[in-house]
Enzyme design. Structure first.
Site, PDB file in Angstrom:
ATOM      1  NE  ARG A 114      13.959  22.312   5.587  1.00 56.41           N
ATOM      2  CZ  ARG A 114      13.833  23.391   6.371  1.00 56.41           C
ATOM      3  NH1 ARG A 114      14.661  23.595   7.371  1.00 56.41           N
ATOM      4  NH2 ARG A 114      12.879  24.268   6.176  1.00 56.41           N
ATOM      5  CD  GLU A 154      11.530  22.757   2.694  1.00 57.02           C
ATOM      6  OE1 GLU A 154      11.414  23.977   2.523  1.00 57.02           O
ATOM      7  OE2 GLU A 154      12.586  22.216   3.109  1.00 57.02           O
ATOM      8  CB  SER A 172      -0.619   0.650   4.865  1.00 53.44           C
ATOM      9  OG  SER A 172      -0.910   0.512   6.235  1.00 53.44           O
TER      10      SER A 172
END
Length: 164
Positions: A104, A107, A130
């Site tokens: 997830r 995703e 960063s």
């Protein structure tokens, strides 16, 4: 009735990809019944950084090793050399991830990565966030309906691309 505290432990399918000390730390953590939050308070670090130490993704200081050894009753010699060496980051799991929660997060970056990039570029210019000069937190919020929400904060220094 209060919710019973559950502890993160080391999954056997992941163990082979992690440093040898990871199993030692996770076993001691479980035996002592400690959360990453409790260990983080003892070390004076964030709970995500401490979890990163356990997974071999964060380099430990001598102070971290001393405090972990004391708190977890693990011999310092069993963990010091490896934990204070240079981490071999990014090997803890396959790509793309197969663990549902980690997928997830992957995703989210797939779906919103370009949107994040566009907004950051508009706010900061041409550059990157960063992941080295960086910190992160994970918090829990409960809304008015009683539903739990995860709040993940990613804070990284802005690094503008250099002109050459």
């Amino acid at each position: 009735m209060p919710e019973q505290q559950r502890l993160a432990s080391l999954d056997s399918s992941t163990a082979s990809r992690l440093p040898a000390y990871s199993q030692t730390l996770f076993e001691a953590k479980t035996e002592k019944g400690l959360t990453f939050e409790a260990i983080a308070q003892h070390l004076g670090r964030s709970e995500v950084a401490v979890a990163g130490l356990f997974y071999g993704q964060v380099q430990a200081s001598a102070e971290d090793v001393d405090k972990l050894s004391e708190l977890l009753s693990v011999p310092k010699e069993a963990i010091a050399k490896q934990m204070m060496g240079f981490p071999d980051r990014g090997r803890a799991g396959p790509m793309p991830p197969v663990e549902p929660l980690i997928y997830r997060l992957y995703e989210i970056v797939q779906n919103y990565g370009y949107a994040f990039k566009a907004v950051m570029n508009e706010k900061f210019g041409d550059g990157i966030m960063s992941a080295i000069c960086f910190n992160t937190t994970v918090d829990k919020e409960v809304d008015e309906t009683g539903a739990s929400w995860v709040v993940i904060t990613l804070k990284g220094k802005w690094l503008p691309f250099a002109r050459f």
